[in-house]
Design an enzyme around this catalytic site. Structure first.
Site, short mmCIF file in Angstrom:
data_model
loop_
_atom_site.label_atom_id
_atom_site.label_comp_id
_atom_site.label_asym_id
_atom_site.label_seq_id
_atom_site.Cartn_x
_atom_site.Cartn_y
_atom_site.Cartn_z
N GLU A 296 0.57 -71.24 50.37
CA GLU A 296 0.39 -70.65 51.70
C GLU A 296 -1.03 -70.77 52.24
O GLU A 296 -1.54 -69.82 52.82
CB GLU A 296 0.80 -69.18 51.63
CG GLU A 296 -0.06 -68.28 50.72
CD GLU A 296 0.36 -68.20 49.27
OE1 GLU A 296 0.98 -69.16 48.76
OE2 GLU A 296 0.06 -67.17 48.62
N HIS A 320 9.23 -69.10 53.25
CA HIS A 320 8.45 -68.35 52.25
C HIS A 320 6.95 -68.46 52.53
O HIS A 320 6.25 -67.44 52.62
CB HIS A 320 8.80 -68.88 50.86
CG HIS A 320 8.04 -68.20 49.76
ND1 HIS A 320 8.54 -67.13 49.06
CD2 HIS A 320 6.81 -68.42 49.26
CE1 HIS A 320 7.64 -66.72 48.17
NE2 HIS A 320 6.57 -67.49 48.28
N GLU A 321 6.46 -69.66 52.67
CA GLU A 321 5.01 -69.84 52.87
C GLU A 321 4.57 -69.23 54.20
O GLU A 321 3.50 -68.65 54.29
CB GLU A 321 4.61 -71.31 52.78
CG GLU A 321 5.01 -72.02 51.48
CD GLU A 321 4.73 -71.24 50.20
OE1 GLU A 321 3.79 -70.43 50.18
OE2 GLU A 321 5.48 -71.43 49.23
N HIS A 324 4.00 -65.54 53.92
CA HIS A 324 2.69 -65.20 53.34
C HIS A 324 1.62 -64.99 54.42
O HIS A 324 0.57 -64.40 54.13
CB HIS A 324 2.22 -66.31 52.40
CG HIS A 324 2.72 -66.20 50.99
ND1 HIS A 324 2.48 -65.10 50.20
CD2 HIS A 324 3.42 -67.08 50.22
CE1 HIS A 324 3.02 -65.30 48.99
NE2 HIS A 324 3.60 -66.50 48.98
N GLU A 343 3.87 -61.72 46.22
CA GLU A 343 5.08 -62.55 46.13
C GLU A 343 6.37 -61.77 46.35
O GLU A 343 7.31 -62.29 46.95
CB GLU A 343 5.12 -63.29 44.79
CG GLU A 343 3.98 -64.30 44.61
CD GLU A 343 3.95 -65.42 45.67
OE1 GLU A 343 4.97 -65.64 46.36
OE2 GLU A 343 2.88 -66.06 45.79
N ASP A 402 -2.55 -67.83 35.34
CA ASP A 402 -1.54 -68.89 35.30
C ASP A 402 -0.58 -68.69 34.12
O ASP A 402 0.56 -69.14 34.15
CB ASP A 402 -2.20 -70.28 35.15
CG ASP A 402 -2.68 -70.84 36.49
OD1 ASP A 402 -2.17 -70.40 37.55
OD2 ASP A 402 -3.55 -71.73 36.47
N TYR A 410 8.15 -62.17 41.88
CA TYR A 410 8.95 -62.55 43.05
C TYR A 410 10.21 -61.71 43.13
O TYR A 410 10.49 -61.07 44.15
CB TYR A 410 9.37 -64.03 42.94
CG TYR A 410 8.25 -65.03 43.07
CD1 TYR A 410 7.37 -65.26 42.01
CD2 TYR A 410 8.06 -65.76 44.23
CE1 TYR A 410 6.34 -66.18 42.11
CE2 TYR A 410 7.03 -66.69 44.35
CZ TYR A 410 6.17 -66.90 43.29
OH TYR A 410 5.16 -67.81 43.40
N1 BES Z 1 1.62 -68.66 46.28
C1 BES Z 1 2.69 -69.35 45.66
C2 BES Z 1 2.26 -70.48 44.79
C3 BES Z 1 1.33 -70.09 43.66
C4 BES Z 1 1.46 -68.89 43.00
C5 BES Z 1 0.35 -70.96 43.28
C6 BES Z 1 0.58 -68.57 41.98
C7 BES Z 1 -0.51 -70.64 42.26
C8 BES Z 1 -0.40 -69.43 41.60
C9 BES Z 1 3.67 -69.87 46.71
O1 BES Z 1 3.79 -69.08 47.83
C10 BES Z 1 5.03 -69.88 46.09
O2 BES Z 1 5.48 -68.82 45.75
N2 BES Z 1 5.66 -71.03 45.96
C11 BES Z 1 7.00 -71.14 45.46
C12 BES Z 1 7.92 -71.36 46.64
C13 BES Z 1 9.26 -70.71 46.56
C14 BES Z 1 9.26 -69.27 46.09
C15 BES Z 1 9.99 -70.85 47.86
C16 BES Z 1 7.06 -72.33 44.53
O3 BES Z 1 6.06 -73.03 44.39
O4 BES Z 1 8.07 -72.52 43.89
ZN ZN Z 2 4.77 -67.26 47.40
#
Ligand code: BES
Ligand code: ZN
Length: 639
Positions: A296, A320-321, A324, A343, A402, A410
């Site tokens: 996002e 989703h993004e 955010h 999330e 990480d 989520y």
């Molecule tokens: N913010 C996240 C991606 C992220 C989280 C990157 C933690 C690094 C550390 C992003 O908004 C996300 O949740 N992406 C999901 C998308 C899905 C839930 C629609 C993904 O990457 O799968």
């Molecule tokens: Zn997200």
């Protein structure tokens, strides 16, 4: 004083002395400062694959007797530092602390509280930078131009520039980037040049060649939302305030994928929360090694090319993004221990967008898919579920966030909010949403502050709130209570799965099945069918499973789907049935995607059934994967 309800004892015990709770994932002493503005001036050195830069902070000292500034860095070279224009020669970079990087310690005498101090740091990144991936021209679609992109969330910004690398600190930004190729960053591009007369900035810019790109971010953002990409980028409109950026060869496909939904999604979100404040909402579609589905980054959501399936069936990633833009980017978790506030809220809003555009049944259908992912993710955690399947996790002692990343924030987060919605009534909960986002916009908060805000807003419903088992929701590992979801869209998937299982338990005659079984289905319905069938198959013998999967493959050709969600589920089923004919196909698939959601489970499954092939596949593709993905897969494979 009213007594603490029995189900909030842990919550009160854990409540920190300071709100929001201090972030354990930063080595900086951020709590002594307020950052007003950040200027980030970068020169892309394509030869050496490094960024050379100057960062200039305008900051207030908000505590008495602050003798040093401690910033986060990770594998950075620091050349020179000025504090209020005076060179500070005796700065030091402390020895590296595994996972958290190296603290940059800048002595500033014994400073009193004061406003608008300037701190300027010249630095460059190194080849160990975890925030950047540099692609050779051969690794791009066009094959003519190298490519660079960043991924800073959660704590990789410190390997891009020295910063208070915590979501608890926000500032507005000015960015100037000199590069040989077009640049996007997480801000709006500026018509006017934003040069200053600072000699350090000019030195960095003038040392490079190429074109200068100027951007500003007028809304205060944390370091993890700083983003940059450069390469052979072109753009096209996908809505009145939206463009898609990508390599020229993909721009038409990307436009088609997003142009029907983007503006509708923005309007739907605005109706649920309040008007979009960032001016533009653009999307960058990255090369396939991008390790996430989406990220996002303000004004320029980064997206995996796996969403470009030609049928607009993965646009929920965009919803989703976009969500955010309120949850995360305006209202931010104060540390990664409270990541569910980013999330969980975002999944909640994403599903509200889906409901507004496609109907309430689709919100429930999406929640059904999410529930299944939650179950699987907790199961796959093994012993670490004790910590990581809680809504509020413990990252003290230098755990890399990480490491704790999973579906839990989520989906447990979504279910927590969905429970509140059901308990308090949809209409009252609806009015809480803008209240919450207004109260915390521009700020960061923790789960304790969230609880208090719920009590503040719903003060007339205290009894109901006291009935919530806050301690269990926040601090107990495992699945929450399962709500009743509307299964009207899922029913066809359940029925088809039942038919297959009946055939398997009967005579194993699969001749009545055909591709027609899924006529008119969305790919998400195929996903739910495969998820349900997979569960049922777990109870059958390996021989039966194998036959059924072989039949499934020949009837439905699942590995040829254009949808990565379907493909990845298919390989999970095929490997659990030990269908050897699919192993090489899975290995080939793993060489085409870098999205960790598919790559990590794919490698784990292949490793279980054919370790040599898993290792050979990883070695063959290791320069393709993003540094974050590479290191996590390495760990998963025990290499
Ligand atoms: N913010 C996240 C991606 C992220 C989280 C990157 C933690 C690094 C550390 C992003 O908004 C996300 O949740 N992406 C999901 C998308 C899905 C839930 C629609 C993904 O990457 O799968
Ligand atoms: Zn997200």
């Amino acid at each position: 004083m009213s007594s603490v309800p029995a189900n909030q004892i842990l919550l009160e015990q854990n409540r920190p002395a300071r709100s929001p709770e201090l972030d354990p994932s930063t080595l900086s002493n951020f709590e002594n400062f307020k950052v007003n503005t950040t200027r980030l001036v970068l020169q892309v050195d394509w030869q050496q694959k490094i960024l050379k830069g100057v960062v200039k902070y305008d900051l207030d000292i908000v505590q008495a007797n602050v003798s040093q500034i401690v910033l986060d860095t990770s594998f950075l070279n620091i050349a020179n530092i000025k504090w209020n224009k005076q060179t500070i020669a005796d700065f030091s970079v402390a020895s590296r602390r595994e996972h958290l990087g190296a603290a940059l310690v800048i002595p500033i005498g014994n400073a009193a509280k004061s406003k608008n101090n300037s701190l300027t740091i010249c630095f460059s990144t190194t080849e160990n930078c975890t925030a950047l991936q540099w692609l050779t021209r051969e690794q791009t679609s066009g094959k003519t131009t190298p490519y660079l992109f960043s991924q800073c969330e959660p704590i990789h910004a410190r390997s891009l520039f020295p910063c208070f690398d915590t979501p608890g600190v926000k500032s507005t930004f000015t960015y100037i980037v000199r590069s040989d190729h077009p640049v996007v960053v997480s801000g709006n591009s500026s018509e006017q040049p934003l040069f200053s007369d600072d000699e350090d900035e000019q030195a960095v810019i003038n040392a490079g060649k190429g074109t200068d790109y100027h951007f500003y971010q007028h809304i205060p953002i944390p370091s993890y939302l700083v983003a940059i990409a450069s390469g052979d980028l072109t753009s096209n409109d996908i809505g009145p305030r939206s463009k898609v950026y990508t390599e020229p060869a993909n721009v038409n496909a990307c436009t088609y994928e997003f142009e029907a939904d983007t503006e509708n999604f923005i309007r739907a979100a605005e109706a649920v929360v309040f008007p979009y404040e960032w001016k533009t909402f653009n999307v960058l579609v990255l090369p396939p090694s991008f390790p996430y589905g989406g990220m996002e980054n303000p004004n320029i959501t980064f997206a995996t090319p796996t969403v470009i399936s030609g049928d607009r069936q993965n646009v929920d990633v965009i919803a989703h993004e976009l969500a955010h833009s309120w949850s995360g980017n305006l209202v931010t978790n104060g540390s990664w221990e409270h990541f569910w506030l980013n999330e969980g809220w975002t999944v909640y809003l994403e599903r509200r967008i889906i409901a507004a555009v496609h109907g309430e049944a689709h919100r429930h259908f999406s929640a059904i898919i999410g529930w299944k992912q939650l179950e699987e993710s907790i199961e796959a955690m093994g012993a670490s579920a004790d910590n990581y399947s809680r809504l509020v996790v413990n990252l003290k002692g230098g755990v890399h966030p990480d490491e704790s990343y999973s579906t839990v924030p989520y989906e447990k987060g979504f279910n927590f909010l969905f429970m509140l919605e059901n308990l308090l009534g949809k209409e009252t909960f609806d009015s809480f949403i803008p209240f919450y986002f207004n109260k915390f916009k521009g700020k960061s908060l923790d789960s304790y502050m969230f609880r208090d805000t719920v009590y503040e807003y719903f003060k007339d419903q205290k009894e109901k709130l006291d009935s919530i088992d806050w301690d269990t929701w926040y601090f107990t590992p495992g699945l929450p209570p399962k709500p009743k979801f509307d299964t009207s869209i899922a029913n066809a998937c359940y029925r088809l799965s039942d038919k297959w299982l009946e055939a398997a338990k009967g005579n194993g005659d699969y001749s009545s099945f055909s591709a027609k079984d899924m006529d008119g289905w969305t790919s998400s319905q195929t996903v739910v069918f495969l998820d349900t069938l997979g569960d049922g198959l777990d109870k059958l013998d390996l021989g039966v499973k194998k036959n059924l999967s072989a039949a499934l493959s020949s009837k439905y050709h699942l590995s040829e789907s254009s949808n990565a969600e379907v493909i990845s589920r298919w390989y999970r089923l095929a490997t659990s049935a030990e269908l050897e004919s699919e192993y090489q196909r899975l290995a080939d698939f793993l060489g085409t995607v870098g999205r960790m959601k598919y790559v990590r489970p794919g490698f784990r499954q292949l490793n279980k059934v054919k370790r040599e092939l898993a290792i050979a596949t990883f070695k063959k593709n290791d320069t393709f994967y993003h540094p974050i993905c590479r290191s996590l897969v390495q760990k998963d494979l025990g290499l």
